[in-house]
Design a protein around this motif. Structure first.
Motif, short mmCIF file in Angstrom:
data_model
loop_
_atom_site.label_atom_id
_atom_site.label_comp_id
_atom_site.label_asym_id
_atom_site.label_seq_id
_atom_site.Cartn_x
_atom_site.Cartn_y
_atom_site.Cartn_z
N UNK A 365 -33.64 -6.81 8.80
CA UNK A 365 -34.07 -7.59 7.64
C UNK A 365 -33.09 -8.71 7.33
N UNK A 366 -31.79 -8.42 7.48
CA UNK A 366 -30.79 -9.46 7.24
C UNK A 366 -30.88 -10.57 8.28
N UNK A 367 -31.40 -10.24 9.47
CA UNK A 367 -31.46 -11.23 10.56
C UNK A 367 -32.65 -12.17 10.44
N UNK A 368 -33.56 -11.92 9.52
CA UNK A 368 -34.75 -12.77 9.40
C UNK A 368 -34.35 -14.15 8.89
N UNK A 371 -35.76 -20.03 6.76
CA UNK A 371 -35.95 -21.49 6.77
C UNK A 371 -37.41 -21.82 7.04
N UNK A 372 -37.99 -22.55 6.11
CA UNK A 372 -39.38 -22.97 6.29
C UNK A 372 -40.39 -21.89 6.00
N UNK A 373 -39.95 -20.69 5.59
CA UNK A 373 -40.89 -19.61 5.29
C UNK A 373 -41.54 -19.84 3.93
N UNK A 374 -42.74 -19.31 3.77
CA UNK A 374 -43.46 -19.45 2.51
C UNK A 374 -42.77 -18.72 1.37
N UNK A 375 -43.18 -19.06 0.16
CA UNK A 375 -42.56 -18.47 -1.03
C UNK A 375 -42.71 -16.95 -1.04
N UNK A 380 -40.46 -11.50 -0.62
CA UNK A 380 -40.56 -10.14 -0.10
C UNK A 380 -39.36 -9.79 0.77
N UNK A 381 -38.92 -10.73 1.60
CA UNK A 381 -37.77 -10.46 2.46
C UNK A 381 -36.53 -10.14 1.62
N UNK A 382 -36.31 -10.85 0.56
CA UNK A 382 -35.16 -10.59 -0.30
C UNK A 382 -35.27 -9.24 -0.99
N UNK A 383 -36.48 -8.91 -1.44
CA UNK A 383 -36.68 -7.59 -2.05
C UNK A 383 -36.38 -6.47 -1.07
N UNK A 384 -36.88 -6.61 0.15
CA UNK A 384 -36.68 -5.56 1.15
C UNK A 384 -35.22 -5.46 1.57
N UNK A 385 -34.52 -6.59 1.64
CA UNK A 385 -33.09 -6.55 1.95
C UNK A 385 -32.33 -5.76 0.88
N UNK A 386 -32.66 -6.04 -0.40
CA UNK A 386 -32.00 -5.32 -1.49
C UNK A 386 -32.36 -3.84 -1.44
N UNK A 387 -33.64 -3.53 -1.19
CA UNK A 387 -34.06 -2.14 -1.13
C UNK A 387 -33.37 -1.41 0.01
N UNK A 388 -33.20 -2.08 1.16
CA UNK A 388 -32.53 -1.45 2.30
C UNK A 388 -31.06 -1.17 1.97
N UNK A 389 -30.43 -2.05 1.20
CA UNK A 389 -29.04 -1.84 0.80
C UNK A 389 -28.93 -0.67 -0.17
#
Length: 599
Positions: A365-368, A371-375, A380-389
């Motif tokens: 998840x941290x490796x995703x 850049x240029x990704x939709x809102x 969601x990526x940030x939420x999942x990174x926090x949840x994984x931590x």
């Protein structure tokens, strides 16, 4: 010769007394040694005198071969030998009334501890009619987990009704409270590895060969069907029923079969009867995919098909190695798919899969690249990174409590290692709590907050923090609470925080006087009544003034139970130390207190 009392005649009275003493000693020795002998050599003598009216027997239905991972039935058979019906508690799956002893080559095998079995069925009262045997089904795996090939000896004991059980039965139906022991039986089993080693021999015996082909790596959320070819190698026709005669086996690196109720091991497909002529073959496709392993650890698995037909040797196919895992590119694609929202039926399979493996996917998840990704993808990526931590703080779904520390100056923060994960989540404590609660659904958490103020923090500052936390009321499992008394038990009382007074049986009022803290107490009604003081009655409520804290605590000991509602009104300048010292005796008794600011 005339003898008088007290006289002495050698060889007469003295010899008689010596003989009498010796005989008494010998008799006493005989009685003691006989009792000890009976106690240790024949320990079952008392049990034989009170023989159970019910006999028990263990039965394992015959099978051509038992493989560890088969649903091997273990039947408890009871026969009532009395002349009247008896009732007992059937709770075999929980291993409370029934106990099993398992040995192999004279050595005991560890059993599953008492408790709920995987296929738990609640205890129920059952009736045993005279002379009629009754069978109750369990599985061998409910009692013991076997791991090696061998012959095992089983012996059981069953208690009809335990002392703490109260079965609901008709009034005139007697209870069977005794213990019945079964005669030993044997069962021979093969490990999965040993069974697969017999494939060539079994293929020759059965005159059928099974060849399985399939993927070596499972892509996420995409079908990866298996192909099975069955060929008749004999000289006569052979009949088999598809898919009833075949089972899917998934085996982990420990040689344990997965599934049997949680993972679909039955093969889906339309019923068909096939007659294979000599040399003929059929090929069938078997549905397979990552959903069969979802929730299982990433790693290598073996998959094979087991063919069983009535009255004939069973035969396995070859086993294929399957790798289950998610690459960085898989994770990035799953996040993109999950961000687009739920599919048909309000389901989101990509998000479900990501949530199942949050702990393992933290690096991916941290490796995703965002850049240029939709809102939606970025959020969601940030939420999942926090949840994984955060996942290690509560690996299993359920209640997870975090600590709010309130400083003397009035500032507050989330305490502990949770702050390391929330470092980028926001600059204020409110932002960090909001981020924490924003990912609770990904983790399956119910979040609670424990409040730990500094001893010198005033009620004014503590209640200001509670006001800030009010916006999270609907997202918290319970309202924030304080647990000032440290203990390893869960039977201590807590301090709750109220923005406005509520009804109470007892009201404690703390205020600041010229000579220190002023203690006052109001009771709702005379002792023994359960009326309460309503908030609107506070202005007219009569308070008793007490000289010091000790006097207040003495008054609180009278008529205060765990169900008593206690409200503490504290002036804004009162510090936390004063609150906790005042109510500590109540908290130790498991009595909780509501704290409200005195206006």
């Amino acid at each position: 010769m005339t003898l008088t009392r007290g006289s002495y005649a050698p060889g007469s009275c003295r010899g008689h007394r010596i003989l009498e003493t010796a005989l008494k000693s010998a008799l006493l020795w005989y009685l003691v040694t006989s009792s000890v002998f009976l106690l240790f050599v024949w320990p079952d003598l008392p049990a034989a005198a009170a023989e159970s009216p019910v006999q028990a027997e263990l039965v394992i239905p015959p099978g051509e071969t038992h493989v560890i991972g088969d649903p091997i039935q273990l039947i408890w058979r009871f026969r009532n030998n009395s002349t009247e019906p008896l009732a007992f508690m059937w709770e075999g799956c929980c291993r409370l009334n029934g106990r099993l002893t398992v040995t192999a080559e004279g050595k005991s095998v560890a059993l599953i501890p008492p408790g709920q079995a995987l296929g738990h069925r609640f205890a129920r009262a059952e009736r045993l009619d005279p002379g009629k045997p009754r069978d109750f089904d369990t599985f061998l795996s409910d009692w013991v987990r076997l791991s090696e090939s061998g012959t095992y000896q089983l012996q059981g004991r069953y208690v009809g009704v335990l002392p703490e059980q109260q079965p609901q039965v008709p009034r005139n139906l007697k209870l069977w409270r005794d213990t019945a022991a079964t005669a030993p039986i044997e069962v021979s089993v093969l490990s999965v590895d040993d069974y697969l080693r017999q494939r060539e021999t079994r293929t020759t015996q059965r005159k059928l060969s099974l060849q399985l082909a399939g993927p070596r790596v499972l892509p996420p959320l995409r079908p990866s069907p298996l192909q099975l070819t069955i060929r008749n190698q004999g000289n006569v026709e052979q009949k088999l029923i598809w898919p009833n005669d075949a089972q899917l086996w998934i085996v982990n690196t420990k040689g344990q079969r997965l599934g049997l109720g949680t993972i679909g091991t039955a093969i889906e497909g339309a019923y068909e009867e096939n007659v294979l002529k000599p040399g003929a073959a059929i090929t069938r496709e078997i549905a397979f995919g990552s959903e069969k392993l979802e929730g299982e650890p990433f790693g290598d698995y073996r998959v094979f098909i087991d063919l069983q037909t009535a009255d004939k040797p069973r035969v396995p196919s070859n086993a294929i190695e399957v790798r289950w895992g998610l690459s960085d590119s898989d994770v990035a694609e799953l996040v993109r798919q999950a961000a687009s929202g739920p599919r048909v039926g309000l389901r989101n399979p990509p998000l479900k899969l990501l949530r199942a493996y949050l702990g393992e996917l933290r690096t991916s998840l941290e490796a995703i690249s965002l850049d240029g990704a939709g809102t939606n993808v970025v959020a969601l990526a940030r939420q999942l990174r926090l949840a994984a931590c955060l996942k290690p703080l509560g690996p299993k779904p359920g209640r997870v409590d975090f600590t709010i520390h309130i400083a003397r100056a009035g500032s507050w923060r989330l305490a502990g290692t949770v702050e390391d994960c929330l470092a980028k989540a926001g600059t204020t404590a409110v932002d960090r709590v909001s981020s924490l609660l924003g990912v609770r659904r990904h983790l399956g958490w119910d979040v609670g907050l424990r409040v730990e103020p500094d001893d010198d923090a005033t009620i004014e500052r503590i209640m200001n923090v509670m006001t800030e936390l009010r916006s999270f009321e609907d997202e918290l499992a319970t309202a924030p609470q304080a647990f000032p008394v440290a203990s390893g038990t869960n039977d201590l009382g807590s301090i709750g925080f109220r923005q406005a007074p509520g009804p109470a049986h007892l009201i404690v009022r703390l205020s600041q006087g010229s000579s220190g803290t002023r203690y006052e107490l109001a009771r709702s009604t005379p002792a023994g009544q359960r009326a309460v003081i309503q908030p609107e009655d506070l202005r007219t409520t009569s308070f008793e003034s007490l000289p010091d804290r000790a006097a207040l605590q003495a008054s609180l000991r009278d008529g205060v139970e765990s169900s008593t509602q206690i409200l503490m009104l504290a002036a804004r300048e009162i510090v936390w130390r004063e609150i906790t010292n005042t109510v500590e005796p109540l908290l130790r008794r498991g009595i909780s207190v509501d704290l409200c600011r005195l206006l």
